[in-house]
Design a protein around this motif. Sequence first.
Motif, PDB file in Angstrom:
ATOM      1  N   SER A  73      35.608  21.350  89.077  1.00  0.00           N
ATOM      2  CA  SER A  73      35.185  22.880  89.535  1.00  0.00           C
ATOM      3  C   SER A  73      33.961  22.411  90.500  1.00  0.00           C
ATOM      4  CB  SER A  73      34.225  22.980  88.312  1.00  0.00           C
ATOM      5  OG  SER A  73      33.675  22.255  87.522  1.00  0.00           O
ATOM      6  N   GLY A  74      33.621  21.448  90.657  1.00  0.00           N
ATOM      7  CA  GLY A  74      32.484  21.180  91.406  1.00  0.00           C
ATOM      8  C   GLY A  74      30.587  20.598  91.011  1.00  0.00           C
ATOM      9  N   GLN A  75      31.302  20.404  89.198  1.00  0.00           N
ATOM     10  CA  GLN A  75      29.946  19.841  88.262  1.00  0.00           C
ATOM     11  C   GLN A  75      30.238  18.486  89.054  1.00  0.00           C
ATOM     12  OE1 GLN A  75      30.227  21.614  84.207  1.00  0.00           O
ATOM     13  NE2 GLN A  75      31.924  21.853  84.869  1.00  0.00           N
ATOM     14  N   VAL A  76      28.481  18.239  88.721  1.00  0.00           N
ATOM     15  CA  VAL A  76      28.608  16.969  89.130  1.00  0.00           C
ATOM     16  C   VAL A  76      28.151  16.404  88.046  1.00  0.00           C
ATOM     17  CG1 VAL A  76      26.870  15.489  90.084  1.00  0.00           C
ATOM     18  CG2 VAL A  76      27.519  17.422  91.836  1.00  0.00           C
ATOM     19  N   ARG A  77      28.290  15.667  87.653  1.00  0.00           N
ATOM     20  CA  ARG A  77      28.322  14.360  85.882  1.00  0.00           C
ATOM     21  C   ARG A  77      27.838  13.201  86.233  1.00  0.00           C
ATOM     22  NH1 ARG A  77      27.147  19.050  85.149  1.00  0.00           N
ATOM     23  NH2 ARG A  77      27.479  20.205  83.556  1.00  0.00           N
ATOM     24  N   GLN A  78      27.074  12.232  85.309  1.00  0.00           N
ATOM     25  CA  GLN A  78      26.791  10.694  85.591  1.00  0.00           C
ATOM     26  C   GLN A  78      27.727   9.740  84.137  1.00  0.00           C
ATOM     27  OE1 GLN A  78      24.094  13.101  86.481  1.00  0.00           O
ATOM     28  NE2 GLN A  78      24.977  12.974  88.730  1.00  0.00           N
ATOM     29  N   TYR A  79      28.183   9.080  84.955  1.00  0.00           N
ATOM     30  CA  TYR A  79      29.016   8.244  84.198  1.00  0.00           C
ATOM     31  C   TYR A  79      28.910   6.746  84.455  1.00  0.00           C
ATOM     32  CZ  TYR A  79      31.071  12.806  82.222  1.00  0.00           C
ATOM     33  OH  TYR A  79      30.995  13.937  82.295  1.00  0.00           O
ATOM     34  N   SER A  80      28.273   6.338  82.362  1.00  0.00           N
ATOM     35  CA  SER A  80      28.329   4.870  83.633  1.00  0.00           C
ATOM     36  C   SER A  80      29.191   4.303  83.680  1.00  0.00           C
ATOM     37  CB  SER A  80      27.970   3.989  82.208  1.00  0.00           C
ATOM     38  OG  SER A  80      26.620   4.910  82.263  1.00  0.00           O
ATOM     39  N   LEU A  81      29.782   3.020  84.756  1.00  0.00           N
ATOM     40  CA  LEU A  81      30.525   2.147  84.812  1.00  0.00           C
ATOM     41  C   LEU A  81      31.163   1.397  83.510  1.00  0.00           C
ATOM     42  CD1 LEU A  81      30.639   1.414  88.213  1.00  0.00           C
ATOM     43  CD2 LEU A  81      32.340   3.058  87.152  1.00  0.00           C
ATOM     44  N   CYS A  82      31.783   0.793  82.637  1.00  0.00           N
ATOM     45  CA  CYS A  82      32.503  -0.170  81.928  1.00  0.00           C
ATOM     46  C   CYS A  82      33.428  -0.642  82.229  1.00  0.00           C
ATOM     47  CB  CYS A  82      32.744   1.640  80.427  1.00  0.00           C
ATOM     48  SG  CYS A  82      33.800   2.223  80.815  1.00  0.00           S
ATOM     49  N   PRO A 104      33.741   0.063  95.673  1.00  0.00           N
ATOM     50  CA  PRO A 104      31.842  -0.207  96.176  1.00  0.00           C
ATOM     51  C   PRO A 104      31.901  -1.671  95.454  1.00  0.00           C
ATOM     52  CG  PRO A 104      32.163   1.752  97.369  1.00  0.00           C
ATOM     53  CD  PRO A 104      33.542   1.486  96.403  1.00  0.00           C
ATOM     54  N   ALA A 105      30.886  -2.669  95.457  1.00  0.00           N
ATOM     55  CA  ALA A 105      30.486  -3.150  93.930  1.00  0.00           C
ATOM     56  C   ALA A 105      30.087  -2.587  93.575  1.00  0.00           C
ATOM     57  CB  ALA A 105      30.507  -4.583  95.118  1.00  0.00           C
ATOM     58  N   TRP A 106      29.500  -3.529  92.148  1.00  0.00           N
ATOM     59  CA  TRP A 106      28.512  -2.720  91.417  1.00  0.00           C
ATOM     60  C   TRP A 106      28.486  -3.797  90.318  1.00  0.00           C
ATOM     61  CZ3 TRP A 106      29.936  -2.041  85.834  1.00  0.00           C
ATOM     62  CH2 TRP A 106      31.014  -2.518  86.205  1.00  0.00           C
ATOM     63  N   GLN A 107      27.962  -3.829  89.396  1.00  0.00           N
ATOM     64  CA  GLN A 107      26.910  -4.381  88.890  1.00  0.00           C
ATOM     65  C   GLN A 107      26.947  -3.445  87.507  1.00  0.00           C
ATOM     66  OE1 GLN A 107      24.874  -3.280  91.586  1.00  0.00           O
ATOM     67  NE2 GLN A 107      25.844  -4.928  92.583  1.00  0.00           N
ATOM     68  N   PRO A 108      26.368  -4.230  85.933  1.00  0.00           N
ATOM     69  CA  PRO A 108      26.676  -4.162  84.979  1.00  0.00           C
ATOM     70  C   PRO A 108      25.478  -3.507  84.659  1.00  0.00           C
ATOM     71  CG  PRO A 108      27.511  -6.570  84.769  1.00  0.00           C
ATOM     72  CD  PRO A 108      27.399  -6.530  85.694  1.00  0.00           C
ATOM     73  N   GLY A 109      25.687  -2.119  84.205  1.00  0.00           N
ATOM     74  CA  GLY A 109      24.184  -1.016  84.017  1.00  0.00           C
ATOM     75  C   GLY A 109      24.824   0.088  85.254  1.00  0.00           C
ATOM     76  N   CYS A 110      25.340   0.506  86.336  1.00  0.00           N
ATOM     77  CA  CYS A 110      25.761   1.104  87.390  1.00  0.00           C
ATOM     78  C   CYS A 110      26.080   2.202  86.956  1.00  0.00           C
ATOM     79  CB  CYS A 110      26.361   0.323  88.338  1.00  0.00           C
ATOM     80  SG  CYS A 110      25.740  -0.295  89.654  1.00  0.00           S
ATOM     81  N   HIS A 111      25.845   3.305  87.205  1.00  0.00           N
ATOM     82  CA  HIS A 111      26.833   4.281  86.730  1.00  0.00           C
ATOM     83  C   HIS A 111      27.346   5.043  88.167  1.00  0.00           C
ATOM     84  CE1 HIS A 111      22.786   6.351  88.174  1.00  0.00           C
ATOM     85  NE2 HIS A 111      23.294   7.284  88.413  1.00  0.00           N
ATOM     86  N   VAL A 112      28.081   6.060  88.187  1.00  0.00           N
ATOM     87  CA  VAL A 112      28.211   6.849  89.298  1.00  0.00           C
ATOM     88  C   VAL A 112      28.393   8.168  89.156  1.00  0.00           C
ATOM     89  CG1 VAL A 112      30.171   5.207  90.329  1.00  0.00           C
ATOM     90  CG2 VAL A 112      31.033   6.656  88.312  1.00  0.00           C
ATOM     91  N   ASP A 113      28.055   9.298  90.532  1.00  0.00           N
ATOM     92  CA  ASP A 113      27.847  10.719  90.177  1.00  0.00           C
ATOM     93  C   ASP A 113      29.982  11.474  90.471  1.00  0.00           C
ATOM     94  OD1 ASP A 113      25.243   9.934  90.423  1.00  0.00           O
ATOM     95  OD2 ASP A 113      25.139  10.334  91.948  1.00  0.00           O
ATOM     96  N   VAL A 114      29.991  11.628  89.319  1.00  0.00           N
ATOM     97  CA  VAL A 114      31.069  12.031  89.315  1.00  0.00           C
ATOM     98  C   VAL A 114      31.234  13.915  89.771  1.00  0.00           C
ATOM     99  CG1 VAL A 114      33.720  12.578  88.687  1.00  0.00           C
ATOM    100  CG2 VAL A 114      32.060  10.365  87.840  1.00  0.00           C
ATOM    101  N   VAL A 115      32.187  14.027  90.870  1.00  0.00           N
ATOM    102  CA  VAL A 115      32.306  15.545  91.626  1.00  0.00           C
ATOM    103  C   VAL A 115      33.471  16.292  90.711  1.00  0.00           C
ATOM    104  CG1 VAL A 115      32.099  17.558  93.446  1.00  0.00           C
ATOM    105  CG2 VAL A 115      31.066  15.576  93.471  1.00  0.00           C
ATOM    106  N   LEU A 116      33.480  16.876  89.938  1.00  0.00           N
ATOM    107  CA  LEU A 116      34.503  17.585  89.086  1.00  0.00           C
ATOM    108  C   LEU A 116      35.773  18.232  89.653  1.00  0.00           C
ATOM    109  CD1 LEU A 116      33.214  17.086  85.437  1.00  0.00           C
ATOM    110  CD2 LEU A 116      34.597  16.299  86.227  1.00  0.00           C
TER     111      LEU A 116
END
Length: 362
Positions: free
Chosen positions: A97-106, A83-95
């Motif tokens: 183990s099931g943990q969910v973390r948010q990381y910026s797209l760089c 999916p398209a994104w813009q500067p400043g966007c982040h994604v929810d990453v489901v690891l």
Amino acid sequence: MKHSEEKYADPPFPRDPRGRPDRFYRTLERIVPALERFSAMIGTMSPPPPVDRDLDVTVARVDRPAEGVAALTLQRVGGAPLPAWQPGCHVDVVLPSGQVRQYSLCGDPADRGRYRIAVRRIPDGRGSGEVHALTAGARLTLRGPRNAFPFARRERYLFIAGGIGITPILPMVRAAARHHTKFRFLYTGRSRTTMPFLDELSSLASGAPGSRMDIRPDDEFGPPSAETLVGDVAPGTAVYVCGPPPLIAAVRDALPDRPDVALFWERFSPPPIVDGTEFEVELARSGRVLRVPADRSALDVISEARPDTPSSCRQGFCGTCRVRLLSGPADHRDRPTGGSPRREEIAICVSRSLGGRLRLDM
């Protein structure tokens, strides 16, 4: 990660040669609200694309751009465009183990074939530790992208990043250079060995005449002063800052009462509780009542009683810690992104009580 507290200052009107507000922009100010009301009445032709879709991706490669930092290149399973994104966007990453973390797209928004995230290893951090253990070929699930740190078009920019705070800032710098918009980028960190993506910065300033990069590791220059961070910011500048809370606080304190400057910030740690009052939460399924002190969050207290309580951003935007509110006067302090409604739920990481017990479906 991370997100998110932000502040938006309205930019000043352009001025005519006599210093008066431009008549065209004053006219727009009068008619735009009417157009927005009309648009709301007729609705939209199609709903916006959902941001909560699950994206199955694989780790294509793992790089180590700095000491204690892992950069993951992610590609969609099956090879379809992401999916398209813009500067400043982040994604929810489901690891895994099931943990969910948010990381910026760089990475580069123009490259729909891959995403890139970068994660600093935090001592005793479960999420960052799991990311750093990933290898090429690992499967992950993403949700998003979401944008809680939007990049606005302005006539000039001041970008300030502290350490891993470069991750949302780097695509903004790249976009400013691509559009030949004048900017200054101040990048701080403990040392050059801990500051990722230094090798990608050298060519960006050349794309925008009058722009410059200031790389200021603390072990060479000392912690930056407010004057070093902000200096004499010209009217019409958009200031973007991301990094540890002391850095953000210094920039905010250095720009008081500047309606001609737009300030945007994003933090990588929970905001301090400065105006809290004590309240109680009742875990309805067990009947247990917990006291939440004035200087702690409900999530902190509940997690001590229930260590498996899910959470992630701890700043009120990702929604991981939301639970059903059965009763009680909630003081909602979250900032849900992606148009996600609160409904009858409450984000226990930041929200509090207006006075009285909150009864939760837990």
